[in-house]
Design an enzyme around this catalytic site. Sequence first.
Site, mmCIF file in Angstrom:
data_model
loop_
_atom_site.group_PDB
_atom_site.id
_atom_site.type_symbol
_atom_site.label_atom_id
_atom_site.label_comp_id
_atom_site.label_asym_id
_atom_site.label_seq_id
_atom_site.Cartn_x
_atom_site.Cartn_y
_atom_site.Cartn_z
ATOM 1 N N CYS A 146 60.914 52.217 -55.793
ATOM 2 C CA CYS A 146 59.643 51.520 -55.575
ATOM 3 C C CYS A 146 59.812 50.045 -55.907
ATOM 4 C CB CYS A 146 58.551 52.136 -56.443
ATOM 5 S SG CYS A 146 56.925 51.378 -56.252
ATOM 6 N N HIS A 189 54.016 58.487 -50.827
ATOM 7 C CA HIS A 189 54.336 57.490 -51.852
ATOM 8 C C HIS A 189 53.334 56.339 -51.845
ATOM 9 C CE1 HIS A 189 57.449 55.097 -54.201
ATOM 10 N NE2 HIS A 189 56.613 54.151 -53.803
ATOM 11 N N GLU A 190 53.044 55.797 -50.651
ATOM 12 C CA GLU A 190 52.168 54.619 -50.566
ATOM 13 C C GLU A 190 50.706 54.955 -50.853
ATOM 14 O OE1 GLU A 190 53.543 51.865 -50.652
ATOM 15 O OE2 GLU A 190 55.542 52.514 -50.063
ATOM 16 N N HIS A 193 49.790 55.001 -54.466
ATOM 17 C CA HIS A 193 49.490 53.694 -55.066
ATOM 18 C C HIS A 193 47.988 53.411 -55.049
ATOM 19 C CE1 HIS A 193 53.280 51.756 -56.052
ATOM 20 N NE2 HIS A 193 53.817 52.143 -54.901
#
Length: 207
Positions: A146, A189-190, A193
């Site tokens: 990341c 993953h994004e 966030h």
Amino acid sequence: MKKITLKGIAFLATVFIMTTIGTQSCNNSTSWTSDEEALINDAPDTKMRLWTIDNAEDSIFLRQPSQPLTQADIQQPIFELLKERMLLTVTDPENEGVGIAAPQVGIGRQVVAVQRFDKPGQPFEFYVNPRLTYLSDEKQKGWEGCLSVPNQRGEVLRSKQVVVTFNHPTTFELQCDTVEGFTAIIFQHETDHLSGTLYIDKAETLK
């Protein structure tokens, strides 16, 4: 109980998101703050500073949930500039990534850029208010890094297939897409966030 298909799940999720997000399209006022505009307008032709867990204040910010964008928000020039600068940041040859979320550049808004390895040319595409409305039970482990977690990698268990529902970044039209493989990993993953979650929170192994 009647079996719910993948298509059915996506439809139900779309109805829910239309209720919670879609009504914002009727709002003609923009919600960009002066602090956000100042940060995005700073050095407009350059990449943005990456916010990382190595910085105490950055780390606190990265743990905060992001706010949705309205149709009025994406019609502002500031949104186009944000996308341009996010793209410059994630494609920086000195620190390249395959995806980036707005909180990683200090903007607490629900927008991500994902490199579509499943499409010709592997383009980066932007997604506004993305929601993963389906995650397959079939999973796989893989190593992740990341931009906001320097000098670390971790092995994370992720679904092999997802359905992402989002507002189109220019029309605000509600859309959904079924994604598989490595690109599905990037979406997971994004979008993490946007809820203040980092991959290290889910990693089974770190090094």
